[in-house]
Design a protein around this motif. Sequence first.
Motif, PDB file in Angstrom:
ATOM      1  N   TYR A 146       0.929  -1.043  -0.023  1.00  0.00           N
ATOM      2  CA  TYR A 146       0.303   0.212   0.077  1.00  0.00           C
ATOM      3  C   TYR A 146       0.914   0.748   0.410  1.00  0.00           C
ATOM      4  CZ  TYR A 146      -3.592   3.509   1.354  1.00  0.00           C
ATOM      5  OH  TYR A 146      -4.852   4.903   1.735  1.00  0.00           O
ATOM      6  N   ALA A 147       2.424   1.463   0.572  1.00  0.00           N
ATOM      7  CA  ALA A 147       2.998   2.026   0.712  1.00  0.00           C
ATOM      8  C   ALA A 147       3.476   2.635  -0.712  1.00  0.00           C
ATOM      9  CB  ALA A 147       4.058   2.418   2.108  1.00  0.00           C
ATOM     10  N   ALA A 148       3.315   1.470  -1.482  1.00  0.00           N
ATOM     11  CA  ALA A 148       4.616   1.687  -2.418  1.00  0.00           C
ATOM     12  C   ALA A 148       3.283   2.137  -3.363  1.00  0.00           C
ATOM     13  CB  ALA A 148       5.086   0.578  -3.118  1.00  0.00           C
ATOM     14  N   ASP A 149       2.068   1.870  -3.254  1.00  0.00           N
ATOM     15  CA  ASP A 149       1.249   1.810  -4.927  1.00  0.00           C
ATOM     16  C   ASP A 149       1.056   3.328  -4.375  1.00  0.00           C
ATOM     17  OD1 ASP A 149       1.623  -0.153  -5.351  1.00  0.00           O
ATOM     18  OD2 ASP A 149      -0.517  -1.158  -4.270  1.00  0.00           O
ATOM     19  N   SER A 150       0.709   3.871  -2.685  1.00  0.00           N
ATOM     20  CA  SER A 150      -0.224   5.360  -2.967  1.00  0.00           C
ATOM     21  C   SER A 150       0.754   6.595  -1.605  1.00  0.00           C
ATOM     22  CB  SER A 150      -1.220   4.753  -1.564  1.00  0.00           C
ATOM     23  OG  SER A 150      -0.578   4.611   0.003  1.00  0.00           O
TER      24      SER A 150
END
Length: 326
Positions: A146-150
Amino acid sequence: MTTPNTPAGDPVISYADVKAATGRIAGLTRPVTVVAADAGELGAADGWFAYEFTQHTGSFKARGAANFTAAHVEAGDMPDAGVVIASGGNAGLACAWAARRRGVDATVFLPENAPAVKVAKLRSLGADIHQVGTEYATALEASRRYAADSGAILSHAYDNPLIAAGAGTLLEEIHSALPTLDTVVVAVGGGGLFAGVAAAAHEYGVRVVAVEPEHSRALNASIEAGRPVDVPVDSVAADSLGARRASAAALDWALRTDCVSVLVPDSAIVTARQDLWDQRKLAVEHAASTALAAIRTGAYTPADGERVCVVLCGANTDPGDLTRAT
């Protein structure tokens, strides 16, 4: 198990980090209440309990979350997407609380079997909740994706210098109340509380007893191996102490200090929790009673007159399974 080896080089987190956190979170967190134990309640020791379960969000985790959030906001590097964390419950609660105080969005990944009481509190704090898998490790992987995507900044339940240093402010307050303290007893999951407490305790010559469930022993196994290792997790306290692997900072401080690492069975954790209800009317979670179980079982036996403080670290629990004393 004592830990005589001393790693070379500077520690992963230092006492200076704890002192910086103390200043950064001043006025944000509640000072810990230290209460004298009754005669014989902690064996032959002169004993106290640290009532950290009265902290904001019900556990010590508020300290690290407040330090992490404040540090990033003050540095100007908190992204618009906010912060994301994986948690068994307590770290997520603390993250959501600290983020809301700063007007920051918080996303929390939890195992599907996280206690309902913690999920409900997270919702009340306005967190965006995602429940995946049945272990913390699965939620952690999802939070990283999620961190990588958002673009959200990734916090961690325990393996982050700002989180551990914030947790260490607890020992600063305990030592201020008990300046002649010999020993502090803390439960260990991934080791954030232990690392921070040990960094501060070392400054004052205070021994740290690290207590883990027999079947959730990430730090104990890492001490044996001399390096962080993965362990299976199967404990009544796994919602708070269910890390598969201890942090490098926790192992570093375990090896460079007079740490005592002990294990207790789940049955003793359950009994100690019930005793705290029967004797003190304290409804704490199993992670909190794990520290007390070390003394009640003799896994750690204080010497006559040893000045000992047992940390009761959290109370995010459903008290419905506590029976009435007869």
